[in-house]
Scaffold this motif. Sequence first.
Motif, PDB file in Angstrom:
ATOM      1  N   TYR A  97      32.755  28.746  -7.919  1.00 31.14           N
ATOM      2  CA  TYR A  97      31.775  29.447  -7.072  1.00 31.14           C
ATOM      3  C   TYR A  97      32.364  30.738  -6.502  1.00 31.14           C
ATOM      4  O   TYR A  97      31.645  31.718  -6.299  1.00 31.14           O
TER       5      TYR A  97
ATOM      6  N   ASN B 112      34.496  32.680  -8.099  1.00 31.63           N
ATOM      7  CA  ASN B 112      34.371  33.664  -9.182  1.00 31.63           C
ATOM      8  C   ASN B 112      32.940  34.158  -9.321  1.00 31.63           C
ATOM      9  O   ASN B 112      32.698  35.338  -9.603  1.00 31.63           O
ATOM     10  N   LEU B 113      31.978  33.257  -9.119  1.00 32.36           N
ATOM     11  CA  LEU B 113      30.571  33.652  -9.198  1.00 32.36           C
ATOM     12  C   LEU B 113      30.228  34.647  -8.089  1.00 32.36           C
ATOM     13  O   LEU B 113      29.570  35.678  -8.335  1.00 32.36           O
ATOM     14  N   LEU B 114      30.698  34.372  -6.873  1.00 34.98           N
ATOM     15  CA  LEU B 114      30.449  35.291  -5.759  1.00 34.98           C
ATOM     16  C   LEU B 114      31.121  36.639  -5.995  1.00 34.98           C
ATOM     17  O   LEU B 114      30.530  37.695  -5.743  1.00 34.98           O
ATOM     18  N   ARG B 115      32.363  36.593  -6.474  1.00 36.14           N
ATOM     19  CA  ARG B 115      33.077  37.843  -6.703  1.00 36.14           C
ATOM     20  C   ARG B 115      32.396  38.674  -7.785  1.00 36.14           C
ATOM     21  O   ARG B 115      32.291  39.896  -7.683  1.00 36.14           O
ATOM     22  N   GLY B 116      31.925  37.994  -8.856  1.00 29.13           N
ATOM     23  CA  GLY B 116      31.217  38.713  -9.911  1.00 29.13           C
ATOM     24  C   GLY B 116      29.906  39.312  -9.427  1.00 29.13           C
ATOM     25  O   GLY B 116      29.560  40.451  -9.784  1.00 29.13           O
ATOM     26  N   THR B 117      29.199  38.560  -8.582  1.00 22.52           N
ATOM     27  CA  THR B 117      27.942  39.089  -8.015  1.00 22.52           C
ATOM     28  C   THR B 117      28.193  40.278  -7.105  1.00 22.52           C
ATOM     29  O   THR B 117      27.468  41.268  -7.120  1.00 22.52           O
ATOM     30  N   HIS B 118      29.305  40.185  -6.308  1.00 19.45           N
ATOM     31  CA  HIS B 118      29.626  41.268  -5.382  1.00 19.45           C
ATOM     32  C   HIS B 118      30.022  42.539  -6.099  1.00 19.45           C
ATOM     33  O   HIS B 118      29.742  43.646  -5.644  1.00 19.45           O
ATOM     34  N   SER B 119      30.685  42.389  -7.260  1.00 17.30           N
ATOM     35  CA  SER B 119      31.130  43.580  -7.990  1.00 17.30           C
ATOM     36  C   SER B 119      29.954  44.395  -8.508  1.00 17.30           C
ATOM     37  O   SER B 119      30.057  45.601  -8.731  1.00 17.30           O
ATOM     38  N   TYR B 120      28.798  43.741  -8.722  1.00 26.94           N
ATOM     39  CA  TYR B 120      27.611  44.477  -9.165  1.00 26.94           C
ATOM     40  C   TYR B 120      26.895  45.115  -7.998  1.00 26.94           C
ATOM     41  O   TYR B 120      26.087  45.961  -8.136  1.00 26.94           O
TER      42      TYR B 120
END
Length: 421
Positions: free
Chosen positions: A411, A413-421
């Motif tokens: 989760y 990694n999912l948050l970090r990936g969402t934040h990078s966008y």
Amino acid sequence: MFKVKELQLSPDIFENPLFRMHLHCFQWYGYVASTEQSHPWFSLIRCIVFTASIWISCALMLTRVFLSGSYENLSVGATSWATAVQYFAVSIATLNAYMQRERVVFMLRQAHADLQAFKLQADDQELELLDSTQRYLRTITMMLWVPSVVAGLMAWSDCIYRTIFLPQTVFNAAAVHRGEAQPILLFKLFPFADLCDNFFIGYLGPWYALGLGITTIPLWHTFITCLMKYITLKLQILNKRVIAMDITRMKPDLVVQHLTPAELNLWRLRLCKQFVGEQLRIRQFVHELQQLIRVPVFADFIIFSVLMCFLFFALTVGVPSKMDYSFMFIYLFVMAAILWIYHWHATLIVESKDDLAFACYACDWYNFDVPVQKRLLFMMQHTQRPMKMRALLVDMNLKTFLDIVRGAYSYFNLLRGTHSY
């Protein structure tokens, strides 16, 4: 309503080698009382006050974080939320412990009576097992107490220094509320002044709440560890005695060479019966322990899984100060340690129980007569009954702990990936 006598322990129980330190802390907290106390009611009322204080502190912190809306940066918000949510978890644990004091006292009396009887029969190897268990429990206790106390001392020392040398940074609730100044670390963790700006609640309240937190959190969890390790010790001793099949433990002056085969069989059957009774008592103790901890451990499973993910995210995405970084790291360590303590020791209990079947096979069963062999076979079949600990919907074992860590990381990694966008 509890009766006072139901919550009093005899003085010798307070000196039990496995529970000594925790019971003395419980006595100070007011969770239990000694039969030697002249006014046990004062002690038990103190428990009500402390338990209510934890819930009031939790309510104040949750009210503050919900009303705050947004924070100036992610790190400050993560620290405040982590403190509030951890206090919510410990509030559940303390209320559960308060409601189940009778069960705890019953388990302590049973464990103490059993250890007293054990000392009278134990050989050197078994006494060494007891000593190693004591050393292990001291290590586990220090592992959880040290980071909690260090975190408390960091916040207290910062507050003391600023109160003496920089009082304008301490007594500035109005400026903090307007967004013109930053609160000190202690008031970030316990922002009571935002809700009620007076000296007792805004200044002394955080001191009191922090003291409760850094003592209650490690105390309760390490006490449960003592109970779980006691079960493991009992199973280890039972395994050893089953392998030995020494009938002289039942009657020390018994001379085996003078017994007839029929008498020898009778004593061995009695010993097997004693082993089965001991296993049933261990199962009952495990059941009592599971009933005691299933609700708070399930709450920790949910709360800590989410909070660990959020703190990892705040550490990597936010820009924490050195103090915020230290506190978030301590929070992560303490939460992971609490989850590991429960799931690891539940795994040890199950593994020690599974070893009992091998212990039955490892004894000299091939030299025994058929009635004794049948009794041993019955014991082996009885040991194959599953004995696992559950926290409501969750199995307590090492696999669950690893699933929590993997889930939190996924989760994150999912948050970090969402934040990078």
